[in-house]
Design a protein around this motif. Structure first.
Motif, mmCIF file in Angstrom:
data_model
loop_
_atom_site.group_PDB
_atom_site.id
_atom_site.type_symbol
_atom_site.label_atom_id
_atom_site.label_comp_id
_atom_site.label_asym_id
_atom_site.label_seq_id
_atom_site.Cartn_x
_atom_site.Cartn_y
_atom_site.Cartn_z
ATOM 1 N N LYS A 99 0.846 -1.191 0.000
ATOM 2 C CA LYS A 99 0.000 0.000 0.000
ATOM 3 C C LYS A 99 0.883 1.244 0.000
ATOM 4 C CE LYS A 99 -4.102 -1.885 2.296
ATOM 5 N NZ LYS A 99 -5.030 -1.746 3.449
ATOM 6 N N HIS A 100 0.387 2.298 -0.630
ATOM 7 C CA HIS A 100 1.135 3.556 -0.627
ATOM 8 C C HIS A 100 0.173 4.721 -0.398
ATOM 9 C CE1 HIS A 100 -0.031 4.809 -4.807
ATOM 10 N NE2 HIS A 100 -0.190 3.500 -4.930
ATOM 11 N N LEU A 101 0.630 5.685 0.371
ATOM 12 C CA LEU A 101 -0.113 6.923 0.634
ATOM 13 C C LEU A 101 0.745 8.063 0.106
ATOM 14 C CD1 LEU A 101 -2.565 8.284 1.986
ATOM 15 C CD2 LEU A 101 -1.187 8.449 4.071
ATOM 16 N N PRO A 102 0.335 8.701 -1.021
ATOM 17 C CA PRO A 102 1.235 9.626 -1.711
ATOM 18 C C PRO A 102 0.807 11.097 -1.714
ATOM 19 C CG PRO A 102 -0.236 8.621 -3.290
ATOM 20 C CD PRO A 102 -0.720 8.209 -1.921
ATOM 21 N N PRO A 103 0.696 11.769 -0.551
ATOM 22 C CA PRO A 103 0.337 13.196 -0.598
ATOM 23 C C PRO A 103 1.378 14.006 -1.384
ATOM 24 C CG PRO A 103 1.169 12.593 1.570
ATOM 25 C CD PRO A 103 0.971 11.317 0.817
ATOM 26 N N THR A 104 0.881 14.982 -2.144
ATOM 27 C CA THR A 104 1.735 15.791 -3.011
ATOM 28 C C THR A 104 1.374 17.262 -2.830
ATOM 29 O OG1 THR A 104 1.851 13.990 -4.627
ATOM 30 C CG2 THR A 104 2.443 16.188 -5.406
ATOM 31 N N LEU A 105 2.389 18.111 -2.747
ATOM 32 C CA LEU A 105 2.184 19.554 -2.617
ATOM 33 C C LEU A 105 2.837 20.244 -3.799
ATOM 34 C CD1 LEU A 105 1.183 21.939 -0.848
ATOM 35 C CD2 LEU A 105 3.451 21.952 0.212
ATOM 36 N N THR A 106 2.045 21.039 -4.539
ATOM 37 C CA THR A 106 2.581 21.757 -5.695
ATOM 38 C C THR A 106 2.296 23.253 -5.582
ATOM 39 O OG1 THR A 106 0.558 21.454 -7.015
ATOM 40 C CG2 THR A 106 2.282 19.768 -7.223
ATOM 41 N N LEU A 107 3.162 24.025 -6.205
ATOM 42 C CA LEU A 107 2.947 25.463 -6.391
ATOM 43 C C LEU A 107 2.553 25.673 -7.837
ATOM 44 C CD1 LEU A 107 3.134 28.373 -5.240
ATOM 45 C CD2 LEU A 107 5.509 28.423 -6.060
ATOM 46 N N GLN A 108 1.401 26.309 -8.054
ATOM 47 C CA GLN A 108 0.836 26.438 -9.395
ATOM 48 C C GLN A 108 0.847 27.884 -9.879
ATOM 49 O OE1 GLN A 108 -3.127 25.053 -8.681
ATOM 50 N NE2 GLN A 108 -2.619 22.890 -8.991
ATOM 51 N N TYR A 109 0.956 28.032 -11.213
ATOM 52 C CA TYR A 109 0.743 29.329 -11.842
ATOM 53 C C TYR A 109 -0.434 29.201 -12.808
ATOM 54 C CZ TYR A 109 1.385 33.722 -14.260
ATOM 55 O OH TYR A 109 1.173 34.973 -14.779
ATOM 56 N N HIS A 110 -1.458 30.018 -12.587
ATOM 57 C CA HIS A 110 -2.667 30.025 -13.420
ATOM 58 C C HIS A 110 -2.549 31.190 -14.407
ATOM 59 C CE1 HIS A 110 -5.104 27.132 -10.930
ATOM 60 N NE2 HIS A 110 -4.090 27.400 -10.123
ATOM 61 N N PHE A 111 -2.486 30.856 -15.694
ATOM 62 C CA PHE A 111 -2.196 31.866 -16.715
ATOM 63 C C PHE A 111 -3.344 32.847 -16.919
ATOM 64 C CE2 PHE A 111 0.492 28.234 -17.701
ATOM 65 C CZ PHE A 111 1.722 28.838 -17.907
ATOM 66 N N LEU A 112 -4.591 32.342 -16.935
ATOM 67 C CA LEU A 112 -5.758 33.177 -17.237
ATOM 68 C C LEU A 112 -6.832 32.921 -16.181
ATOM 69 C CD1 LEU A 112 -5.864 32.363 -21.054
ATOM 70 C CD2 LEU A 112 -5.029 34.501 -20.037
ATOM 71 N N PRO A 113 -6.625 33.412 -14.964
ATOM 72 C CA PRO A 113 -7.522 33.044 -13.863
ATOM 73 C C PRO A 113 -8.963 33.493 -14.047
ATOM 74 C CG PRO A 113 -6.051 34.831 -13.208
ATOM 75 C CD PRO A 113 -5.542 34.318 -14.520
ATOM 76 N N ASP A 114 -9.207 34.512 -14.866
ATOM 77 C CA ASP A 114 -10.574 35.006 -15.059
ATOM 78 C C ASP A 114 -11.227 34.481 -16.330
ATOM 79 O OD1 ASP A 114 -10.447 36.550 -12.710
ATOM 80 O OD2 ASP A 114 -9.391 38.149 -13.775
ATOM 81 N N ALA A 115 -10.500 33.677 -17.097
ATOM 82 C CA ALA A 115 -11.041 33.199 -18.369
ATOM 83 C C ALA A 115 -11.926 31.971 -18.165
ATOM 84 C CB ALA A 115 -9.897 32.858 -19.325
ATOM 85 N N LEU A 116 -12.749 31.692 -19.176
ATOM 86 C CA LEU A 116 -13.612 30.512 -19.130
ATOM 87 C C LEU A 116 -12.766 29.245 -19.059
ATOM 88 C CD1 LEU A 116 -16.626 29.667 -19.257
ATOM 89 C CD2 LEU A 116 -16.311 29.418 -21.739
ATOM 90 N N PHE A 117 -11.719 29.167 -19.916
ATOM 91 C CA PHE A 117 -10.723 28.107 -19.841
ATOM 92 C C PHE A 117 -9.491 28.682 -19.158
ATOM 93 C CE2 PHE A 117 -13.360 26.455 -23.242
ATOM 94 C CZ PHE A 117 -13.358 25.093 -23.004
ATOM 95 N N SER A 118 -9.119 28.103 -18.014
ATOM 96 C CA SER A 118 -8.012 28.640 -17.220
ATOM 97 C C SER A 118 -6.916 27.585 -17.081
ATOM 98 C CB SER A 118 -8.523 29.062 -15.836
ATOM 99 O OG SER A 118 -7.460 29.529 -15.025
ATOM 100 N N PRO A 119 -5.882 27.626 -17.932
ATOM 101 C CA PRO A 119 -4.804 26.645 -17.841
ATOM 102 C C PRO A 119 -3.809 26.985 -16.725
ATOM 103 C CG PRO A 119 -4.379 28.142 -19.640
ATOM 104 C CD PRO A 119 -5.722 28.533 -19.078
ATOM 105 N N TYR A 120 -3.112 25.965 -16.242
ATOM 106 C CA TYR A 120 -2.117 26.171 -15.193
ATOM 107 C C TYR A 120 -1.013 25.128 -15.310
ATOM 108 C CZ TYR A 120 -4.653 22.328 -12.943
ATOM 109 O OH TYR A 120 -5.260 21.121 -12.682
ATOM 110 N N VAL A 121 0.128 25.448 -14.714
ATOM 111 C CA VAL A 121 1.226 24.494 -14.552
ATOM 112 C C VAL A 121 1.652 24.529 -13.097
ATOM 113 C CG1 VAL A 121 2.048 24.633 -16.932
ATOM 114 C CG2 VAL A 121 2.938 26.232 -15.220
ATOM 115 N N GLY A 122 2.290 23.455 -12.647
ATOM 116 C CA GLY A 122 2.720 23.398 -11.260
ATOM 117 C C GLY A 122 3.927 22.498 -11.094
ATOM 118 N N ALA A 123 4.619 22.690 -9.981
ATOM 119 C CA ALA A 123 5.762 21.852 -9.620
ATOM 120 C C ALA A 123 5.830 21.793 -8.100
ATOM 121 C CB ALA A 123 7.061 22.402 -10.201
#
Length: 203
Positions: A99-123
């Motif tokens: 069994k594995h328990l894999p919590p993950t924490l990322t920092l994201q950048y949202h390119f178009l936060p107010d747009a209908l489609f809002s893409p983002y990347v994170g690490a």
């Protein structure tokens, strides 16, 4: 004149208060279904034979994500699930489970936060707790934990001011040494892709 100015000030304050209320909640929660696809890279067992003979199964897992927006563009996301049971095979034959328990924490950048489609990347970083190891009828074991990098990309599609649909892809490092009879016999790189779809709610 004074009444007009006073009325305008009240309206302005009301508008500002409404904006503050709309903007004061930085929290978002998502629920996703993730397809976990391990890379399944491993060293030769006991230094003999071919590599990549040890395999961990694919599976679909549930996921809950909690995001906090520091600004409209920048957010931190904590990815959570419950301990997941996986099968381990050697040359196609099942040799046990863990069994594995894999919590993950990322920092994201949202390119178009107010747009209908809002893409983002994170690490970020992944910590995986490995438990309930049952390999080779109890003769085998794995490391108790794994630390690794996590990369992420996704997009939100806004349904209204609170609700959104989400598509998310993550690549996570999960690695462990494999032991039998007290000796290390291999090293596995599970390093899964996690391809998720879900729904989000912005408070």
């Amino acid at each position: 004149m004074k009444k007009t100015v006073l009325a305008m000030m009240v309206l302005a304050l009301g508008f500002a208060a409404g904006n503050a209320t709309a903007q004061e909640s930085p929290w978002q929660v998502r629920v996703r279904a993730d397809y976990l696809k391990p890379a399944n890279k491993s060293d030769a067992v006991g230094g003999i034979g071919a590599s990549d003979r040890l395999q961990v199964n694919d599976k679909t897992i549930p996921e809950v994500d909690i995001s906090y927006f520091f600004t409209p563009n920048w957010a931190a996301e904590l990815v959570l699930t419950y301990p997941q049971k996986q099968d381990v095979t050697l040359d196609g034959q099942k040799i046990g489970t863990f069994k594995h328990l894999p919590p993950t924490l990322t920092l994201q950048y949202h390119f178009l936060p107010d747009a209908l489609f809002s893409p983002y990347v994170g690490a970020g970083v992944n910590y995986t707790r490995i438990s309930s190891v049952d390999l080779l009828n109890g003769a085998g074991r794995l490391d108790n934990s794994s630390w690794g990098l996590a990369l992420q990309a996704g997009v939100d599609y806004k349904l209204d001011k609170n609700w959104s649909l989400n598509l998310d892809v993550k690549k996570v490092q999960i690695r462990s040494d494999v032991y039998a009879g007290g000796e290390q016999i291999s090293r596995v790189k599970i390093d899964p892709w996690l391809i998720g779809v879900g729904v989000g709610y912005r408070f």
